[in-house]
Motif scaffolding. Structure first.
Motif, PDB file in Angstrom:
ATOM      1  N   VAL A 238       0.847  -1.209   0.000  1.00 44.43           N
ATOM      2  CA  VAL A 238       0.000   0.000   0.000  1.00 44.43           C
ATOM      3  C   VAL A 238       0.878   1.253   0.000  1.00 44.43           C
ATOM      4  N   CYS A 239       1.912   1.209   0.840  1.00 45.93           N
ATOM      5  CA  CYS A 239       2.789   2.367   0.970  1.00 45.93           C
ATOM      6  C   CYS A 239       3.521   2.619  -0.351  1.00 45.93           C
ATOM      7  N   LEU A 240       3.944   1.545  -0.997  1.00 45.27           N
ATOM      8  CA  LEU A 240       4.693   1.674  -2.253  1.00 45.27           C
ATOM      9  C   LEU A 240       3.823   2.339  -3.324  1.00 45.27           C
ATOM     10  N   LYS A 241       2.525   1.948  -3.328  1.00 49.42           N
ATOM     11  CA  LYS A 241       1.627   2.540  -4.328  1.00 49.42           C
ATOM     12  C   LYS A 241       1.446   4.041  -4.079  1.00 49.42           C
ATOM     13  N   GLY A 242       1.532   4.416  -2.822  1.00 48.94           N
ATOM     14  CA  GLY A 242       1.283   5.829  -2.474  1.00 48.94           C
ATOM     15  C   GLY A 242       2.476   6.739  -2.695  1.00 48.94           C
ATOM     16  N   LEU A 243       3.666   6.167  -2.944  1.00 52.10           N
ATOM     17  CA  LEU A 243       4.848   7.029  -3.118  1.00 52.10           C
ATOM     18  C   LEU A 243       4.744   7.808  -4.427  1.00 52.10           C
ATOM     19  N   PRO A 244       5.278   9.038  -4.466  1.00 55.56           N
ATOM     20  CA  PRO A 244       5.200   9.811  -5.723  1.00 55.56           C
ATOM     21  C   PRO A 244       5.980   9.122  -6.844  1.00 55.56           C
ATOM     22  N   LYS A 245       5.372   9.092  -8.051  1.00 55.65           N
ATOM     23  CA  LYS A 245       5.988   8.376  -9.187  1.00 55.65           C
ATOM     24  C   LYS A 245       6.283   9.340 -10.339  1.00 55.65           C
ATOM     25  N   THR A 246       7.192   8.907 -11.213  1.00 53.65           N
ATOM     26  CA  THR A 246       7.444   9.682 -12.437  1.00 53.65           C
ATOM     27  C   THR A 246       6.405   9.268 -13.472  1.00 53.65           C
ATOM     28  N   GLN A 247       6.474   9.873 -14.691  1.00 53.76           N
ATOM     29  CA  GLN A 247       5.472   9.560 -15.719  1.00 53.76           C
ATOM     30  C   GLN A 247       5.469   8.083 -16.101  1.00 53.76           C
ATOM     31  N   ASN A 248       6.658   7.470 -16.167  1.00 51.10           N
ATOM     32  CA  ASN A 248       6.692   6.062 -16.585  1.00 51.10           C
ATOM     33  C   ASN A 248       6.562   5.099 -15.410  1.00 51.10           C
ATOM     34  N   GLY A 249       6.017   5.622 -14.278  1.00 52.44           N
ATOM     35  CA  GLY A 249       5.649   4.732 -13.183  1.00 52.44           C
ATOM     36  C   GLY A 249       6.769   4.397 -12.219  1.00 52.44           C
ATOM     37  N   GLU A 250       7.979   4.937 -12.434  1.00 50.12           N
ATOM     38  CA  GLU A 250       9.048   4.652 -11.461  1.00 50.12           C
ATOM     39  C   GLU A 250       8.911   5.594 -10.276  1.00 50.12           C
ATOM     40  N   ILE A 251       9.437   5.153  -9.128  1.00 53.23           N
ATOM     41  CA  ILE A 251       9.387   6.022  -7.947  1.00 53.23           C
ATOM     42  C   ILE A 251      10.376   7.165  -8.154  1.00 53.23           C
ATOM     43  N   VAL A 252       9.941   8.389  -7.816  1.00 50.90           N
ATOM     44  CA  VAL A 252      10.799   9.544  -8.110  1.00 50.90           C
ATOM     45  C   VAL A 252      12.096   9.452  -7.293  1.00 50.90           C
ATOM     46  N   GLN A 253      13.108  10.123  -7.837  1.00 53.32           N
ATOM     47  CA  GLN A 253      14.386  10.178  -7.121  1.00 53.32           C
ATOM     48  C   GLN A 253      14.263  11.331  -6.121  1.00 53.32           C
ATOM     49  N   PHE A 254      14.189  10.997  -4.820  1.00 59.36           N
ATOM     50  CA  PHE A 254      14.016  12.060  -3.824  1.00 59.36           C
ATOM     51  C   PHE A 254      15.300  12.881  -3.714  1.00 59.36           C
ATOM     52  N   LYS A 255      15.106  14.166  -3.371  1.00 60.03           N
ATOM     53  CA  LYS A 255      16.232  15.107  -3.354  1.00 60.03           C
ATOM     54  C   LYS A 255      17.325  14.640  -2.406  1.00 60.03           C
ATOM     55  N   GLY A 256      18.511  14.430  -2.943  1.00 59.43           N
ATOM     56  CA  GLY A 256      19.655  14.060  -2.098  1.00 59.43           C
ATOM     57  C   GLY A 256      19.720  12.592  -1.722  1.00 59.43           C
ATOM     58  N   TRP A 257      18.782  11.756  -2.220  1.00 59.49           N
ATOM     59  CA  TRP A 257      18.760  10.338  -1.831  1.00 59.49           C
ATOM     60  C   TRP A 257      19.611   9.500  -2.782  1.00 59.49           C
ATOM     61  N   PRO A 258      20.206   8.403  -2.256  1.00 59.31           N
ATOM     62  CA  PRO A 258      20.891   7.473  -3.165  1.00 59.31           C
ATOM     63  C   PRO A 258      19.831   6.648  -3.927  1.00 59.31           C
ATOM     64  N   ARG A 259      20.249   5.902  -4.963  1.00 63.59           N
ATOM     65  CA  ARG A 259      19.304   5.039  -5.687  1.00 63.59           C
ATOM     66  C   ARG A 259      18.949   3.853  -4.793  1.00 63.59           C
ATOM     67  N   LEU A 260      17.657   3.576  -4.636  1.00 65.71           N
ATOM     68  CA  LEU A 260      17.235   2.496  -3.736  1.00 65.71           C
ATOM     69  C   LEU A 260      16.518   1.399  -4.517  1.00 65.71           C
ATOM     70  N   LYS A 261      16.673   0.169  -4.022  1.00 71.42           N
ATOM     71  CA  LYS A 261      15.845  -0.924  -4.546  1.00 71.42           C
ATOM     72  C   LYS A 261      14.731  -1.119  -3.516  1.00 71.42           C
ATOM     73  N   TRP A 262      13.457  -1.104  -3.973  1.00 68.19           N
ATOM     74  CA  TRP A 262      12.323  -1.207  -3.047  1.00 68.19           C
ATOM     75  C   TRP A 262      11.865  -2.668  -2.961  1.00 68.19           C
ATOM     76  N   VAL A 263      11.703  -3.170  -1.730  1.00 70.78           N
ATOM     77  CA  VAL A 263      11.262  -4.558  -1.524  1.00 70.78           C
ATOM     78  C   VAL A 263       9.973  -4.519  -0.700  1.00 70.78           C
ATOM     79  N   VAL A 264       8.917  -5.204  -1.226  1.00 69.83           N
ATOM     80  CA  VAL A 264       7.628  -5.243  -0.516  1.00 69.83           C
ATOM     81  C   VAL A 264       7.643  -6.425   0.448  1.00 69.83           C
ATOM     82  N   THR A 265       7.230  -6.189   1.733  1.00 72.18           N
ATOM     83  CA  THR A 265       7.348  -7.256   2.740  1.00 72.18           C
ATOM     84  C   THR A 265       6.002  -7.871   3.115  1.00 72.18           C
ATOM     85  N   ASP A 266       4.939  -7.625   2.310  1.00 73.01           N
ATOM     86  CA  ASP A 266       3.661  -8.267   2.621  1.00 73.01           C
ATOM     87  C   ASP A 266       3.852  -9.794   2.537  1.00 73.01           C
TER      88      ASP A 266
END
Length: 1517
Positions: A460-488
């Motif tokens: 649910v949280c992953l769906k709510g994160l801000p995304k770019t036009q092609n559906g990727e999660i935006v690169q937050f200001k100053g953040w390193p590149r992250l791999k997102w893992v869903v733990t449901d």
């Protein structure tokens, strides 16, 4: 009166009330726009509006009579309406309840009452209406001045307005808006100076009118006639103020003109405000200044001396306090993972965690068995399923981010323990909501420094994160590149039977998370539930018979507000009610109020347990539950004055400035605590001293990850005694809390280190100041009690800044009144001045994840100028008390002493000269002709077809040429017309009114041929006749012209109806147009009897607004042309390009005279043609391969700004400037080094030599003193110390030195010219280390001013004056009116001697004398222009010792108020001056003359006459 009201609102069904409450919350959290909120609300209330209409006036009246500060027992307050059940505290009007204290509120009221007796009327800022609009909601609803809470306020607003508007006006709002906009600078904002009037309560509409305070409904007359209404800068205009002419009145010197130059009626708005401001400044400052002393060289900043009466600590040095020893339990699991394994396998059915849904109902209970199995699955997945067998993504010891919303504690807990079992380190972070979250960069830094590449989250949280036009999660200001893992669960792999995690015994990293260790059952009540149902935690305690509750003061307060709906809850099971922010000194009143309300529900007084925590030291102290019936612990009532000096004193004298604090219990078991000084080495405090609490315990933090230096300073503190030797060897951890250990080893906390503001050596706490601000009637003004307090470092001390969010419906006057009262309250209670108080629109301050104000980000916005306040008050006059003492001029030092002093010190007398004319061999045929007319006649015979002039149009094509013969013939025809048509006699003055071109030149020589005296005047601008024609009229009058020569077009313009509106056209002298001349020969060309006769008059408007005409004799003209010819090596085969205005000064000389004298060809480029073709000047220079070209600063600036990014295009067009030997800027000011440098740098790529660009220097008395020329050394530059310059001293410093100013030499001194630097007061010569007035002696100095009355004194003083000492030759000098200095350089001049360079610093008339020092406006303006990207231009002037700064805003209007603190800061830091008034105006308002110089005196007159139509005027207190 309250009963029908209560009935009216409570008659709404409960679900409607709940929905309303929910809406309020969405608005406050920013989840919904104001517009959406209004829409949904209206929809909800539509069926019920008729029921509530009749209620309105009573409600209104009641809300007015209510005390603005909510009382401690909410019973009386909430009787008016139960709809505000839980929002009463959180509604827009309410204060932030962490800081509620009735005692403090009373103290503030008392302090303000004291102030009221000596009340000063503060000038209210002037604001353009558009700047005040905060949000779209404002545009459509008139401001509501209700002081009640928002939900009933908006109900009432709707009902009242619908009723009132139907009765009175169909279209009231547009009428209100119109009348508001009609007054140019909103009459309400600018003319209301008294604030205390009571307001009528007859419905909201009356309030609207009371607030707008419309004095006259008709639109006021337009006073902006002289300013251009378009945003572009108006055509360069020379504007003398009405009737200031040099030498107009006998004996009226400049200073008397200054004093009377305001021309402002006393009733004018601006001047009354300034008068008021001056009155407020007449009050003595708090620390009295010592007697003035004479300080000639270095300015010494006042170091605040410690107050001899300040309280000092008297106790003995404290010894560290120990907590009770920790017992050893043998069958305890050794570590968290082991505990989880034990309870998960042996007591699998035991509940571990209960989660609630949004309504506060339990939805899910996680058992220990479930927690164990799901954590195990996650651990297995993390270690085995994320990469390949050979390359796993995670290795033990890696760090993983946990991104879970706080309303999902179950998933978070599983993820946390899953990480522990997988031996990776969990790093929980807040869920990012937008790309630019406040504090997002810091989180990014944390993730980067921890080397995190993996983030765990829920689906649910992953769906709510801000995304770019092609559906990727935006690169937050100053953040390193992250791999997102869903733990449901559905995404996790079950571990094989034989797989076991590695569970170790507790190592050196003890984890202390109690509920798993002790097999507790935890019920989590997330913030989102609390927002909709504030009582939910109390209901959970009741339902589960909970023994312990962990809450914040906010939760206590919300529960009190909502408790009426729940009569049957019982809190008797509670053994401990732990108040987690009990360390906040302001928590005591929340605890007391909660206890008094819930004691009847079974809450035991001894169960309230405040505790103190910090991120570094974890739990520092916690109050244990007391024995029933035993007396409750005592309170400490401390003196705020004592606290500011860091000592503990029981408050006795002034009950207004007391702080009541409660203890937070004893030190944690097994721990030790000591108090060390907050700054410097960790020295142990005395027993009656406040310091930072340090803790030594195994249950605290160990280090900051990856920050070894800071870690050592925080986690490995060894306290030292007063001698500096360490006390013991146990390391302590700094907690970041300030406090002391009281009687019985009880710990008291008085504030936080990061809220500490140290001003002039005294310590204040940000929280205390917030509390004071909220205790002033903040309900009408401050939105949801949101106030931030921080300090900024300005001018060698910390300065306090208070920023609050303003309610959308707060009126301008309420806000201003609140601001001035807050200043008084803080001053009385904390004895500290506030430097800046700003109000920003609601919901615009950066937020922390839980909705609080992000202080560091707010501070950053403030310093960057991106806070966008809607109201601001600066009070530098009261807080800045460390300015250097004003300099006093030393009396009695005469010129002789100065000279002797210089000789003794081995300093040269500052003088310099050009080449000696007598020694120059010029075998010149011209020299035998005395007059320019003779030279022209001779050239017409000798070289009739030699072209002298070539005029270009915007396309670069030649539109007109003049050979020697053509010029002579045309001049003869004009002369004959003057004699026949004009009936003029020799010696009559003739005004030449022509656009730049060859007609002007022929008319000039025609006048000379006829024996008339030409006066060249810039023609009026057809688009702005009202502004430009009066200047023409004035010159015609002052010069007593007998005739005007002009073109047909201009003649029609002079007699047009538009002209008649600006001046009296009937009184023009004879106007002759020279377009069609009769072919008639002149019988005889006039020859003056002597060369001292007048040749022409040169009229110009100086930057100070003076219209000055100077007389040029024939001898001066010949001398000047000869000097220029020698300096620039001009002869007939040369070509020069001139892009200058030809109406006065050196521009006129180069355009009209030099070619005739030297015989070279002049290519004339009218500067106005550049506006339609920027390339014109440079392409002409390139095409004709010009070696010498002359321009003005305006032209250079146009090219730099317009062509700076088009160098490639210039190359493509084939433009090449490598032929240019000299490119000279003609000016009468300090060289603009940055502009000439940028120009050289930009066009170096198309061949411009960096040595080519130079400047000239001339003044009214001598139009050409310096000119670079072709031979001789390059112009030199020096860096001088600005501070010394203010003392009229010249001290050279290295490049990059602080407070240094780069100056460039103004070209070489012309042949035959001598200059000397003189003290303008004593008229004695100065040494070369002094700044003084430049005096000049040369054959081409003007003969004097052309005045209506021959004012001999001014004439003699400016043109024929002698040094008062040390000049045996008794040379006659002319005073240029410019300050400068002479320096001997290492370069060799043409004469073979070392070259003396002349540096011009600025006009004497323009300088500002402030604090006994001399300031040059340009220096202050340069500093101001650098402060913010939206400052387009800036000008400064003084008015009755107040410094006024006018800035042009090129950004959006909401940035206007950002500029006020930035401007004030920079002028204080760099120039040691306090700005009195900051005026923000539109681009193009600051008048600039044809030479590109600012006309500051004009600006000053327009400001005082209130003609600037400013966006905002801030009066600094």
């Amino acid at each position: 009166m309250a009963e029908p009201a209560a009935a009216g609102v409570s008659s709404l069904p409960r679900e409607v009330r709940e929905q309303l409450a929910e809406l309020e919350l969405e608005l406050s959290e920013g989840d919904i726009t104001q517009k959406g909120y209004e829409k949904k609300r209206a929809k909800l209330l539509a069926p019920y509006v008729p029921q509530t209409q009749g209620v309105d006036p009573a409600l209104q009246k009641e809300s007015r009579t209510q005390m603005p500060v909510p009382s401690a027992t909410p019973t009386s307050a909430s009787s008016s309406s139960s709809s505000s059940k839980f929002h009463r505290a959180r509604s827009g009007g309410a204060r932030d309840e962490r800081y509620r204290s009735d005692i403090h509120t009373e103290a503030v009221q008392a302090a303000l009452a004291k102030h009221k007796e000596q009340k000063m009327a503060l000038p209210m800022p002037t604001k353009r209406r558009s700047t005040f609009v905060q949000s779209p909601a404002d545009a459509c609803t008139p401001p509501d001045t209700s002081s009640a809470s928002e939900d009933e306020g908006s109900l009432r607003r709707q009902a009242a307005l619908s009723a009132a508007l139907h009765q009175s006006l169909q279209n009231a709002e547009s009428w209100i808006n119109r009348s508001i906009q009609g007054s140019s600078t909103s009459s309400s904002a600018s003319s209301t100076l008294s604030h205390g009037e009571g307001k009528g309560t007859s419905g909201s509409l009356a309030d609207v009118f009371a607030n707008t305070r419309i004095e006259n409904f008709s639109v006021p007359p337009d006073v902006t006639a002289t300013t251009s209404s378009s945003s572009a800068r108006p055509a360069a205009i020379d504007l003398p103020p009405s009737g200031i002419v040099k030498g107009m009145h006998k004996g009226s010197n400049r200073s008397s003109l200054m004093d009377t130059a305001d021309g402002v009626p006393v009733s004018s708005r601006v001047s009354t405000k300034i008068q008021q401001l001056l009155n407020t400044l007449k009050r003595p400052k708090r620390p009295p200044l010592k007697e003035f002393f004479v300080d000639d060289f270095e300015e010494i900043v006042e170091v605040p001396q410690p107050d001899p009466n300040q309280p000092k600590p008297e106790g003995r040095q404290m010894t560290p306090v120990k907590g009770e020893p920790l017992g050893v339990v043998c069958n305890w699991p050794p570590a968290l993972e082991a505990a989880l394994q034990r309870w998960g396998t042996t007591q699998a059915k035991c509940p571990c965690l209960t989660a609630l849904d949004v309504t506060g109902k339990p939805v899910y209970t996680l058992t220990y068995g479930k927690l164990w199995s799901r954590s195990l699955k996650l651990a297995y997945t993390l270690l085995n399923k994320l990469g390949t067998k050979n390359e796993p993504v995670l290795k033990p010891g890696d760090r993983v981010a946990l991104v879970y919303p706080n309303n999902d504690p179950v998933m978070f807990m599983v993820a946390f323990y899953g990480c522990l079992l997988a031996e990776v380190i969990p790093v929980p972070i807040e869920v990012p909501l937008t790309r630019k979250d406040a504090g997002g960069q810091q989180i990014g830094f944390l993730l980067g420094s921890c080397g995190i590449a993996l983030a765990l989250t829920t689906e649910v949280c992953l769906k709510g994160l801000p995304k770019t036009q092609n559906g990727e999660i935006v690169q937050f200001k100053g953040w390193p590149r992250l791999k997102w893992v869903v733990t449901d669960s559905k995404y996790l792999s079950k571990s094989p039977k034989d797989w076991q995690p590695n569970i170790s015994a507790a190592g050196t990293e003890p984890a202390y998370i109690e509920n798993v260790m002790n097999k507790l059952h935890t019920v989590s009540v997330p913030y989102s539930v609390m927002k909709t149902c504030p009582l939910s935690w109390v209901q959970r305690v009741h339902a589960h018979k909970a023994k312990v509750a962990l809450v914040k003061c906010r939760d206590l307060h919300w529960a009190m507000m909502a408790h009426r709906d729940q009569r049957d809850v019982s809190l008797s099971s509670l053994r401990m009610l732990i108040v987690t922010d009990g360390a906040n000194p302001w928590s005591v009143s929340s605890c007391d109020a909660f206890l008094s309300l819930f004691q009847s529900h079974g809450l035991k007084p001894e169960a309230i347990c405040p505790c103190a925590t910090s991120p570094e030291a974890m739990t520092i102290a916690i109050r244990r539950p007391g024995v029933p019936g035993a007396p409750l612990p005592g309170r400490a009532i401390l003196s705020m004055n004592g606290l500011s000096f860091g000592v503990i004193r029981v408050n006795t004298e002034d009950k207004n400035s007391a702080l009541t604090v409660q203890d937070v219990g004893h030190v944690m078991p097994g721990g030790m605590m000591c108090i060390v000084k907050p700054d410097g080495p960790p020295q142990l405090c005395k027993t009656d001293e406040i310091g930072e609490i340090c803790v030594s315990s195994r249950a605290g933090g160990m280090m900051y990850y990856g920050l070894a230096g800071v870690t050592k300073n925080t986690f490995e503190v060894i306290p030292v005694n007063s001698a500096g030797s360490p006390v013991g060897d146990v390391p302590f951890v700094r907690s970041g809390l300030l406090g002391f250990v009281g009687p019985g080893s009880l710990v008291f906390v008085v504030g936080k280190m990061d809220g500490l503001l140290t001003v002039s050596g005294r310590r204040h706490n940000a929280d205390d100041i917030v509390a004071t601000g909220l205790a002033v009637e903040s309900i009408k003004t401050v939105y949801r009690g949101r106030i931030a307090v921080f300090s900024v470092s300005v001018f060698y001390d910390e300065r306090i800044v208070v920023v609050a969010e303003q309610r959308p419906d707060a009126s301008e006057e309420d806000s201003f009144q609140w601001m001035s009262r807050v200043l008084q309250a803080i001053d009385s209670i904390h004895q500290v001045g506030v430097y800046c108080l700003a109000l920003v629109p609601a919901n615009t301050l950066p937020k922390t994840p839980l909705g609080g104000i992000h202080i560091s980000q707010t501070k950053q916005h403030f310093l960057e100028g991106s806070l966008h306040p809607c109201n601001i008050l600066m009070c530098p006059h009261t807080c800045v008390t460390n300015l250097p003492k004003p300099r006093q001029k030393q009396p009695g030092v005469g010129p002789a002493s100065v000279m002797v002093g210089n000789l003794v010190a081995g300093k040269r007398i500052a003088q310099a000269s050009g080449r000696d004319l007598g020694q120059i061999e010029d075998n010149d045929l011209v020299k035998k002709h005395q007059f320019l007319t003779e030279v022209l006649q001779w050239r017409a015979q000798a070289t009739p077809d030699h072209p002298l002039f070539l005029l270009l149009n915007a396309k670069g094509t030649t539109v007109c040429t003049a050979t020697c013969l053509q010029l002579h013939k045309k001049a003869e025809r004009i002369a004959s017309v003057l004699c026949d048509k004009g009936h003029l006699n020799a010696g009559d003055n003739v005004v030449l009114l022509y656009p730049p071109g060859i007609e002007l030149i022929t008319a000039f020589y025609g006048c000379l041929y006829a024996g008339c005296i030409p006066v060249t005047v810039r023609p009026p601008h057809a688009q702005s006749l009202a502004a430009t024609l009066p200047t023409v009229r004035m010159i015609v009058e002052v010069s007593k012209a007998a005739c005007i020569l002009t073109t047909q077009t201009l003649m029609r313009l002079l007699k047009s109806r538009e002209a008649a509106a600006a001046v009296d056209v009937k009184t023009w002298p004879t106007i002759i147009d020279t377009d069609d001349l009769p072919r008639k020969r002149l019988s005889q060309i006039y020859k003056p009897p002597t060369s001292e006769m007048l040749a022409y008059l040169d009229f110009s408007v100086s930057t100070t607004g003076m219209l000055t005409g100077v007389k040029m004799s024939h001898a001066a003209v010949s001398g000047l042309c000869r000097a220029i010819k020698l300096q620039c090596e001009l002869y007939s085969s040369r070509q020069i390009a001139i892009c200058l205005d030809p109406y006065c000064g050196l521009g006129f000389v180069l355009w009209c005279l030099c070619s005739v004298y030297s015989g070279h060809q002049s290519i004339l480029i009218p500067p106005m043609e550049l506006e339609s073709n920027l390339f014109l000047w440079l392409s002409t220079v390139s095409q004709y391969k010009i070696r010498d070209t002359f321009c003005s600063y305006s032209v250079m600036e146009l090219c730099t700004k317009g062509l700076g990014n088009q160098v490639e295009m210039l190359k493509a067009r084939g433009i090449n400037l490598s032929c240019v030997r000299t490119c000279v800027v003609v000016a009468e000011e300090r060289p603009r080094v940055s502009l000439t440098h940028s120009f050289s740098k930009l066009f170096k790529d198309i061949g411009l030599s960096p040595r080519a660009v130079s400047t000239t220097f001339g003044s009214r008395v001598n139009v050409a003193i310096c000119l670079q020329g072709t031979s001789g050394p390059d112009p030199t530059t020096v860096y001088v110390d600005l501070k010394s310059l203010r003392h009229d001293r010249v001290r050279l410093v290295e490049r990059g030195a602080p407070q240094s100013l780069l100056l460039s030499e103004s070209g070489k001194i012309l042949p035959g010219v001598k200059v000397v630097i003189v003290n303008p007061e004593t008229k004695g010569p100065l040494g070369d280390s002094h700044l003084g007035e430049i005096w000049v002696n040369s054959p081409h100095t003007a003969s004097g001013y052309y005045t209506i009355y021959d004012n001999e004194t001014l004439q003699a003083d400016h043109f024929n004056t002698r040094l008062s000492f040390g000049d045996a030759a008794q040379t006659l000098w002319a005073r240029t009116g410019y300050l400068g200095f002479v320096r001997r350089t290492e370069l060799t001049a043409a004469s073979g001697e070392r070259h003396d360079a002349l540096y011009v610093v600025g006009a004497l008339d323009e300088t500002l004398e402030l604090r006994g020092l001399r300031y040059h406006p340009i220096d202050i303006e340069t500093s101001v222009s650098r402060t913010h990207r939206s400052i387009a231009e800036c000008a400064v002037f003084t008015w009755t010792n107040l410094l006024v700064v006018v800035v042009e805003l090129c950004g959006c209007e909401q940035e206007a108020l950002d500029l006020v603190p930035l401007v004030t800061n920079v002028v204080l830091e760099e120039h040691y001056l306090i700005v009195g008034v900051v005026v923000v105006v539109d681009p193009g308002v600051i008048p600039i003359n044809s030479r590109g110089e600012k006309q500051r005196m004009h600006l000053r007159d327009s400001f005082l006459a209130d003609q600037l139509d400013p966006i905002y005027v801030a009066y600094n207190m």
